[in-house]
Design a protein around this motif. Structure first.
Motif, mmCIF file in Angstrom:
data_model
loop_
_atom_site.group_PDB
_atom_site.id
_atom_site.type_symbol
_atom_site.label_atom_id
_atom_site.label_comp_id
_atom_site.label_asym_id
_atom_site.label_seq_id
_atom_site.Cartn_x
_atom_site.Cartn_y
_atom_site.Cartn_z
ATOM 1 N N GLY A 49 37.944 -11.991 -31.617
ATOM 2 C CA GLY A 49 39.517 -12.593 -30.966
ATOM 3 C C GLY A 49 40.321 -13.459 -32.115
ATOM 4 O O GLY A 49 41.180 -13.990 -31.775
ATOM 5 N N LEU A 50 39.706 -13.586 -33.507
ATOM 6 C CA LEU A 50 40.505 -14.360 -34.235
ATOM 7 C C LEU A 50 41.151 -13.624 -35.323
ATOM 8 O O LEU A 50 40.938 -12.436 -35.449
ATOM 9 C CB LEU A 50 39.383 -15.280 -35.210
ATOM 10 C CG LEU A 50 38.496 -16.298 -34.160
ATOM 11 C CD1 LEU A 50 37.361 -17.000 -35.035
ATOM 12 C CD2 LEU A 50 39.534 -17.176 -33.400
ATOM 13 N N ASP A 51 42.164 -14.075 -36.005
ATOM 14 C CA ASP A 51 42.940 -13.492 -36.945
ATOM 15 C C ASP A 51 42.063 -12.876 -38.116
ATOM 16 O O ASP A 51 41.353 -13.712 -38.957
ATOM 17 C CB ASP A 51 43.840 -14.366 -37.623
ATOM 18 C CG ASP A 51 44.732 -13.713 -38.622
ATOM 19 O OD1 ASP A 51 44.627 -12.721 -38.870
ATOM 20 O OD2 ASP A 51 45.776 -14.387 -38.827
ATOM 21 N N PRO A 52 42.034 -11.500 -38.364
ATOM 22 C CA PRO A 52 41.176 -10.931 -39.294
ATOM 23 C C PRO A 52 41.597 -11.043 -40.725
ATOM 24 O O PRO A 52 40.855 -11.337 -41.524
ATOM 25 C CB PRO A 52 41.354 -9.313 -39.025
ATOM 26 C CG PRO A 52 41.786 -9.319 -37.688
ATOM 27 C CD PRO A 52 42.805 -10.496 -37.463
ATOM 28 N N ALA A 53 42.876 -11.514 -40.954
ATOM 29 C CA ALA A 53 43.444 -11.611 -42.088
ATOM 30 C C ALA A 53 42.762 -13.311 -42.607
ATOM 31 O O ALA A 53 42.304 -13.427 -43.924
ATOM 32 C CB ALA A 53 44.728 -11.896 -42.302
ATOM 33 N N CYS A 54 42.813 -14.236 -41.686
ATOM 34 C CA CYS A 54 42.040 -15.383 -42.034
ATOM 35 C C CYS A 54 40.471 -15.385 -42.306
ATOM 36 O O CYS A 54 40.150 -16.041 -43.141
ATOM 37 C CB CYS A 54 42.315 -16.524 -40.873
ATOM 38 S SG CYS A 54 44.145 -16.895 -40.812
ATOM 39 N N LEU A 55 39.926 -14.476 -41.486
ATOM 40 C CA LEU A 55 38.508 -14.566 -41.511
ATOM 41 C C LEU A 55 38.061 -13.873 -43.014
ATOM 42 O O LEU A 55 36.957 -14.431 -43.309
ATOM 43 C CB LEU A 55 37.744 -13.302 -40.562
ATOM 44 C CG LEU A 55 38.050 -13.788 -39.109
ATOM 45 C CD1 LEU A 55 37.739 -12.652 -38.142
ATOM 46 C CD2 LEU A 55 37.121 -14.892 -38.800
ATOM 47 N N LYS A 56 38.864 -13.240 -43.556
ATOM 48 C CA LYS A 56 38.506 -12.719 -44.994
ATOM 49 C C LYS A 56 38.180 -13.974 -45.993
ATOM 50 O O LYS A 56 37.930 -13.587 -47.034
ATOM 51 C CB LYS A 56 39.320 -11.543 -45.341
ATOM 52 C CG LYS A 56 39.057 -10.201 -44.577
ATOM 53 C CD LYS A 56 39.904 -9.176 -45.454
ATOM 54 C CE LYS A 56 39.634 -7.685 -44.420
ATOM 55 N NZ LYS A 56 38.360 -7.553 -44.341
ATOM 56 N N ASP A 57 39.026 -14.853 -45.628
ATOM 57 C CA ASP A 57 39.052 -16.124 -46.430
ATOM 58 C C ASP A 57 38.204 -17.275 -46.145
ATOM 59 O O ASP A 57 38.290 -18.309 -46.669
ATOM 60 C CB ASP A 57 40.504 -16.763 -46.729
ATOM 61 C CG ASP A 57 41.563 -15.562 -47.376
ATOM 62 O OD1 ASP A 57 41.088 -14.984 -48.500
ATOM 63 O OD2 ASP A 57 42.657 -15.591 -47.110
ATOM 64 N N VAL A 58 37.346 -16.978 -45.018
ATOM 65 C CA VAL A 58 36.441 -18.016 -44.702
ATOM 66 C C VAL A 58 35.430 -18.192 -45.784
ATOM 67 O O VAL A 58 34.739 -17.341 -46.339
ATOM 68 C CB VAL A 58 35.735 -17.449 -43.300
ATOM 69 C CG1 VAL A 58 34.575 -18.467 -43.139
ATOM 70 C CG2 VAL A 58 36.728 -17.662 -42.360
ATOM 71 N N LYS A 59 35.101 -19.590 -45.945
ATOM 72 C CA LYS A 59 33.928 -19.969 -47.139
ATOM 73 C C LYS A 59 32.981 -20.641 -46.351
ATOM 74 O O LYS A 59 31.923 -20.511 -47.318
ATOM 75 C CB LYS A 59 34.706 -20.911 -48.141
ATOM 76 C CG LYS A 59 36.222 -20.351 -48.839
ATOM 77 C CD LYS A 59 35.801 -18.919 -49.519
ATOM 78 C CE LYS A 59 37.168 -18.214 -50.187
ATOM 79 N NZ LYS A 59 36.725 -16.746 -50.514
ATOM 80 N N VAL A 60 33.312 -21.264 -45.386
ATOM 81 C CA VAL A 60 31.860 -21.678 -44.729
ATOM 82 C C VAL A 60 31.794 -21.280 -43.450
ATOM 83 O O VAL A 60 32.707 -21.093 -42.615
ATOM 84 C CB VAL A 60 32.040 -23.512 -44.728
ATOM 85 C CG1 VAL A 60 31.306 -24.007 -43.796
ATOM 86 C CG2 VAL A 60 32.063 -23.855 -46.203
#
Length: 644
Positions: A49-60
């Motif tokens: 349910g979270l933004d896939p575009a932001c998930l790709k930039d998750v570092k932790v």
């Protein structure tokens, strides 16, 4: 732009939150029902349910879970063999049927009292190696000398190839039996935690996320995934720890008290200057006292899904958790009509298991060790809401309350009933599910005590608020009977309890109680944004915390200035000079803390180390009779942005 992802796999819901690293701000959150027995599906839905575009930039990625706690409570940990070395009193119940006590062990100065019986250990290991998934070893006074534990561990690993946990690896506290229990429970959880964390890691990678993965511990700190797999016992009660750290982060208060209302319980805890207040004794889980360091917490069996029931003129809340009427009406479309037409029991029949709003569901748990009477009731209950009257019609008698209790405890029956969640639906303060079912339940129960639906719902809400306030004050007034504190909240008086730290409310239902708590207490009451996902926020906000404890004592009280012994988790060392022993202890603590922090991905320039020293110096002594040193390291996690 980089982000951090927090996940909390709780008992009812699995929450996921996205935090923007640039300004340390939560930008998105999502909830999904927790999946059983494998929580992975719930985690997938929460992340989905979270933004896939932001998930790709998750570092932790940081994870909190009730998996360890539930595995112990439900007895679903893997079978473990237990080896006790030395003079243990094993008249107590043990958490495994595969155990042996052998010759060996040390005294309080780490001196060997008996040689280790390796032959007995070898024979036992070969006998049980195909019946267990791991071994747990606890040697008497291993906190003073763990040579025997290490010798036994080396032998067992050579013979079986199975994981082996030593008690000294988990705790440096006195309490040999509790250390042994801690080692067994930890060994039981290794396969469970390993599968869970590997599934999480696989899910994260499958979404194209290249991130460091952390796990929240029950002391409110985070640990790297590899270290977490070695000590999964430290994740028990990570949910309450997450809510405490999350509340502090969301409310932007380094010092605060927290009231966390979940579906089953209400938890009270406190954090000072960003570090959780710790319990002096070890955590207790499933009736087993451990030596696991956990936050100090007061828990009451009172949550949003606690059963509300009537007996005589008394209105009771809890302690059992049920499916709320408003939710049952969503899950089962025919339930509302079933509720409306359910016969009203007589006053003599009324009890916790027999209410006009009480129904039962058959669960999917395997049926084992049930009596004939229990089996008859199970056969009469279907996988849709079934009333006591329907059970009566099928078995030709009313089921005994103690038999229903037994089936509920065995998780073969799941009850449905009126709850606080229903009361809030009646009052229009929480309306996510079927309001009409909640209204009908309030009408039925209210009629038994001479109240209309709104009076009944307001009464439940008011009592719940008083109980919350009582739990908070009881937490601070240790040694005072809670029932005596609770009486004070029923007295109409201009006097109030004053709480000098901010009080942060966390959990889905708490938004409805802000004004109530302000009226009852003289305190700053805070309901932060994203309070309903406080645990997941806490998984992200948690710092790296490492405590290292050292004890220095004279080798002989007859010659206290001649030789000094230094005891720590790294073993025993001897020194002829006290200052040399002291310098070694502090240096060892600082080195160990820094190494731990670096392994967890924390930068040395983001780590603060404090050294606390307590000495006991008898009159006339030149050097201390005992010196306790605690080296505490606190650090923030490293992100890509920090590295630039």
């Amino acid at each position: 732009m980089s982000y951090s992802l927090g996940i909390d796999a709780g008992g009812t819901y699995t929450d996921a939150v996205l935090l923007r690293d640039e300004d340390n701000t939560i930008i998105q959150a999502n909830k999904a029902l927790t999946s059983y027995p494998d929580p992975l599906d719930g985690i997938k839905r929460a992340i989905g349910g979270l933004d896939p575009a932001c998930l790709k930039d998750v570092k932790v990625v940081s994870v909190s879970t009730t998996l360890s706690t539930n595995s112990i409570l439900e007895g679903t940990g893997f079978p473990v063999a237990m080896i006790l070395i030395g003079n243990y009193d094993i008249r107590q119940e043990l958490p495994t049927r595969h155990f042996i006590q052998v010759r060996g062990g040390h005294d309080h100065n780490g001196v060997e009292t008996n040689s280790l019986d390796l032959d007995a250990i070898r024979e036992f290991a070969m006998e049980v190696k195909n019946k267990v998934s791991a071994f747990a070893i606890s040697s008497y006074f291993s906190i003073r000398n763990h040579d025997h534990e290490l010798m036994a561990k080396e032998l067992i690993m050579e013979l079986t190839g199975l994981p082996v946990i030593c008690s000294h690896e988990l705790s440096q506290d006195l309490g040999a039996f509790e250390r042994a229990i801690t080692a067994v429970l930890n060994a039981q959880l290794i396969p469970v935690t390993e599968r869970f964390m590997k599934n999480v890691e696989t899910e994260i990678i499958s979404r194209g996320i290249n991130a460091k993965i952390f796990m929240l511990k029950c002391d409110g700190s985070v640990i790297g995934i590899q270290s977490a797999l070695k000590k999964p016992i430290e994740s028990i009660f990570s949910g309450p720890a997450g809510s405490l750290v999350g509340a502090s982060f969301l409310a932007k208060k380094e010092t605060c008290a927290v009231i966390d209302v979940g579906g089953t319980s209400t938890d009270i805890s406190v954090i000072y200057n960003g570090v959780p207040n710790m319990s002096d004794s070890g955590a207790v889980v499933g009736g087993w006292k451990t030596r696991v360091k956990a936050i100090r917490m007061e828990t009451s069996a009172m949550g949003g899904d606690s059963h509300v029931w009537v007996k005589g003129k008394d209105i009771n809340i809890g302690p059992r958790r049920v499916i709320p009427l408003c939710r049952a009406a969503v899950l089962y479309p025919d339930f509302l009509e079933h509720l409306r037409t359910n016969p009203m029991p007589t006053k003599m029949q009324l009890g916790i298991n027999y209410q006009p709003t009480k129904f039962y569901l058959r669960t999917d748990y395997e049926v084992l060790n049930v009596s004939e009477e229990e089996k008859k009731i199970l056969d009469a209950v279907k996988k849709h809401p079934t009333s006591i009257t329907e059970i009566f019609n099928r078995i030709k008698k009313y089921p005994a309350s103690n038999v229903l209790d037994s089936l509920i405890q065995k998780r073969l029956l799941q009850p449905i009933g009126f709850t606080l969640t229903d009361a809030l639906h009646v009052l229009g303060e929480y309306t996510e599910r079927n309001v009409e079912a909640a209204n009908t339940g309030a009408d039925l129960l209210g009629s038994l005590v001479g109240m209309d639906r709104y009076e009944f719902a307001r009464h439940i809400k008011a009592e719940f608020a008083k109980n919350m306030a009582c739990d908070l004050i009881s937490f601070f007034l240790e040694g005072v009977e809670k029932k005596e504190i609770r009486k004070i909240f029923d007295i109409r008086s201009p006097a109030k309890f004053k709480v000098e730290v901010p009080v942060v409310l966390i959990g889905g239902p708490t938004a409805a109680f802000v004004e109530n708590m302000k009226e009852i207490l003289d305190a700053e009451i805070i309901l932060p944004e994203y309070s309903s996902v406080g645990n997941a926020a806490g998984a992200l906000a948690a710092k790296g915390i490492r405590r290292f404890e050292v004890l220095i004592r004279p080798a002989s009280m007859a010659a206290p200035d001649w030789e000094f012994l230094v005891f720590s988790e790294c073993g025993k060392s001897n020194f002829h000079d006290y200052q040399e022993a002291l310098n070694y202890a502090i240096s060892l603590g600082e080195t160990t803390v820094l190494s731990y922090m670096e392994d967890a991905g924390l930068r040395s320039d983001h780590i603060q180390i404090d050294v606390n020293k307590e000495e006991i110096i008898p009159m006339g002594w030149k050097t201390p009779m005992e010196t306790k040193i605690v080296v505490l390291g606190v650090g923030n996690r490293k992100t890509e942005q920090d590295c630039c």
